[in-house]
Design a protein around this motif. Structure first.
Motif, PDB file in Angstrom:
ATOM      1  N   VAL A 376       0.864  -1.180   0.000  1.00  0.00           N
ATOM      2  CA  VAL A 376       0.000   0.000   0.000  1.00  0.00           C
ATOM      3  C   VAL A 376       0.900   1.229   0.000  1.00  0.00           C
ATOM      4  O   VAL A 376       1.759   1.377   0.859  1.00  0.00           O
ATOM      5  N   LEU A 377       0.714   2.101  -0.997  1.00  0.00           N
ATOM      6  CA  LEU A 377       1.517   3.311  -1.106  1.00  0.00           C
ATOM      7  C   LEU A 377       0.623   4.529  -0.911  1.00  0.00           C
ATOM      8  O   LEU A 377      -0.514   4.572  -1.388  1.00  0.00           O
ATOM      9  N   SER A 378       1.164   5.530  -0.217  1.00  0.00           N
ATOM     10  CA  SER A 378       0.432   6.760   0.067  1.00  0.00           C
ATOM     11  C   SER A 378       1.162   7.938  -0.557  1.00  0.00           C
ATOM     12  O   SER A 378       2.377   8.093  -0.373  1.00  0.00           O
ATOM     13  N   CYS A 379       0.435   8.784  -1.301  1.00  0.00           N
ATOM     14  CA  CYS A 379       1.021   9.965  -1.928  1.00  0.00           C
ATOM     15  C   CYS A 379       0.878  11.140  -0.968  1.00  0.00           C
ATOM     16  O   CYS A 379      -0.036  11.960  -1.090  1.00  0.00           O
ATOM     17  N   GLY A 380       1.788  11.199   0.013  1.00  0.00           N
ATOM     18  CA  GLY A 380       1.733  12.226   1.037  1.00  0.00           C
ATOM     19  C   GLY A 380       1.255  11.670   2.355  1.00  0.00           C
ATOM     20  O   GLY A 380       0.558  10.657   2.418  1.00  0.00           O
ATOM     21  N   ALA A 381       1.615  12.354   3.430  1.00  0.00           N
ATOM     22  CA  ALA A 381       1.241  11.886   4.771  1.00  0.00           C
ATOM     23  C   ALA A 381      -0.231  12.096   5.054  1.00  0.00           C
ATOM     24  O   ALA A 381      -0.835  11.365   5.837  1.00  0.00           O
ATOM     25  N   THR A 382      -0.817  13.108   4.427  1.00  0.00           N
ATOM     26  CA  THR A 382      -2.249  13.375   4.590  1.00  0.00           C
ATOM     27  C   THR A 382      -2.862  13.606   3.221  1.00  0.00           C
ATOM     28  O   THR A 382      -2.194  14.015   2.269  1.00  0.00           O
ATOM     29  N   LYS A 383      -4.158  13.376   3.132  1.00  0.00           N
ATOM     30  CA  LYS A 383      -4.870  13.545   1.879  1.00  0.00           C
ATOM     31  C   LYS A 383      -5.171  15.020   1.636  1.00  0.00           C
ATOM     32  O   LYS A 383      -5.454  15.782   2.560  1.00  0.00           O
ATOM     33  N   GLY A 384      -5.111  15.432   0.358  1.00  0.00           N
ATOM     34  CA  GLY A 384      -5.480  16.791   0.008  1.00  0.00           C
ATOM     35  C   GLY A 384      -6.982  17.000   0.115  1.00  0.00           C
ATOM     36  O   GLY A 384      -7.744  16.072   0.407  1.00  0.00           O
TER      37      GLY A 384
END
Length: 448
Positions: A376-384
């Motif tokens: 699982v990959l996340s683009c940033g620590a928090t969602k825009g």
């Protein structure tokens, strides 16, 4: 050997041995699915797929956006009629992302490009094709094309002609030019287009390809319409009178000025906030009447202001907002013609350092990535916020339809090994690329 055999079965079963990014049922039970904008936390026990939220379809990395249902357009605003022995052109219009198209005449496939040349009657439909099958669009509504002409006696055209004109405006400086064009002309028609007034005066178009005519406006018309000459045993009725052409209201002053903003690609700007360093919006001051309808010897002068501060004065009706530093502006424009000025309403534009940060792509699944495990990959620590979407790539190839903040690959395979990249996008502003490298590891053939 047994573990090698198990791996090969998994690759073939999911279709990955033949095309790396086809969808493969990723989940096995409760807790396997990560809830995101496009994917729910529920694993379907029957399909072994993480359930997609409304408007999304399953893909290898979670759930993706399906191409929208396309529209079939007839080239040149012509009618759905085709003269016998001629050809016409259709185009398939949908959201960006299609890699090819399917065209159908009835049930028969007849083309694979965005445009289609036709020479026969039929019900024509198209479908937009993604590089991921589940994201293919639905088939468009049909356009029914009829073949006309070539009979033994005259027949009336069943289509409808209508008259349009450009540029548009509420008044015209006497002696300027306006372009009239006839819409609904059948495909394959090469005769003259005739523009007439209700009083009977007429001009025959000499440009058969554009189906338009220019003439100076100097007298008042009670109505304008278009018609076509009888061709190949087909007769044409006049279009309805177009009484909306506002002539010859001799414009000597401006009626109004309106300020609007467009993004760098020319689309109407929907944002009021921009990131420092991004390409700023271009402000346009539009007048009524438009310059084409005014006396060209007296150009309009435009002044753009931020509050009370003048930013630019010239004969250009555009100004690009400076985004080199943070600011908060309230813009307006004043247009002056023939000594009379009109001022627009204000438009707020903010330039912020906190608009959209460059994301850091991180792995949020199990620490040890092995074949058969979860990535699982996340683009940033928090969602825009709700206006932010994401672009994902693997090995420099865009993952079609994937716009989510997180991607998830269950039953990780050797074909999934590579460099993953993501970028955040908000109102046309795109961040820098962030990368994650899923490399070959020692426990490559471990099934878990």
């Amino acid at each position: 050997m047994k573990r090698h055999a198990l791996l090969w079965f998994s690759l073939v079963f999911c279709g990955i041995a033949f095309k790396p990014y086809v969808y493969c049922g990723p989940c096995s039970g409760i807790g396997d699915c990560v809830a995101t904008d496009s994917t729910s936390a529920t694993c379907d026990a029957t399909t072994k797929q993480c359930t997609c939220n409304a408007g999304f379809e399953p893909i290898r990395t979670g759930c993706g956006v399906k191409l929208t249902k396309p529209t079939v357009n007839i080239e040149g605003e012509r009618g759905p009629y085709l003269f016998t022995g001629t050809t016409g052109n259709l185009s398939c219009s949908t959201t960006p992302g299609a890699v090819s198209y399917n065209w159908y005449q009835g049930d028969a496939k007849v083309g694979s490009s965005q445009t289609l040349t036709i020479s026969a009657a039929g019900a024509y439909t198209c479908q937009a094709i993604s590089d991921t099958t589940s994201l293919n669009s639905d088939v468009s509504d049909p356009v029914n094309v009829a073949v006309i002409g070539g009979g033994t006696s005259d027949t009336a055209y069943q289509g409808t002609l209508s008259l349009g004109f450009t540029p548009s405006g509420s008044s015209i400086f006497t002696g300027n030019y306006v372009t009239l064009f006839c819409m609904g002309v059948p495909m394959g028609y090469t005769g003259s287009v005739i523009i007439r007034t209700a009083a009977g005066g007429g001009l025959t178009n000499s440009d058969k390809s554009s189906l338009s005519v220019e003439f100076p406006i100097s007298v008042r018309f009670s109505g304008i319409y278009c018609t076509l000459e009888t061709t190949n045993k087909v007769t044409f009725a006049n279009s309805p009178n177009n009484n909306s052409l506002p002539i010859p209201n001799n414009a000597i002053v401006l009626s109004s000025a309106t300020l609007s903003a467009k993004d760098s690609n020319g689309d109407i700007a929907t944002a009021t906030t921009y990131n420092v360093g991004a390409v700023g919006p271009t402000l346009t001051c539009t007048t009524d009447p438009v310059p084409e309808f005014l006396d060209s010897s007296k150009p309009i002068q435009y002044e753009f202001k931020d509050g009370s501060t003048s930013k630019n004065i010239s004969t250009s009706n555009t100004y690009t907002v400076d985004t080199s530093k943070a600011s908060s502006g309230s813009y307006l424009c004043t247009a002056t013609y023939n000594g009379i000025s009109k001022t627009s309403a204000t438009l707020s534009i903010d330039v912020s350092t906190n608009y959209l940060s460059d994301p850091v792509l991180t792995k949020v699944s199990t620490p040890n990535l092995t074949i058969g495990s979860t990535l699982v990959l996340s683009c940033g620590a928090t969602k825009g916020d709700s206006t932010t979407s994401y672009i994902w790539e693997i090995n420099d190839t865009k993952i079609a339809g994937q716009v989510d903040w997180k991607i998830q690959l269950y039953n990780f395979t050797e074909a999934d090994i590579g460099v993953y990249k993501c970028r955040a996008v908000k109102n046309r502003y795109t961040t820098d690329i962030s990368s994650f490298h899923a490399t070959k590891i020692k426990s490559l053939y471990t099934m878990s």
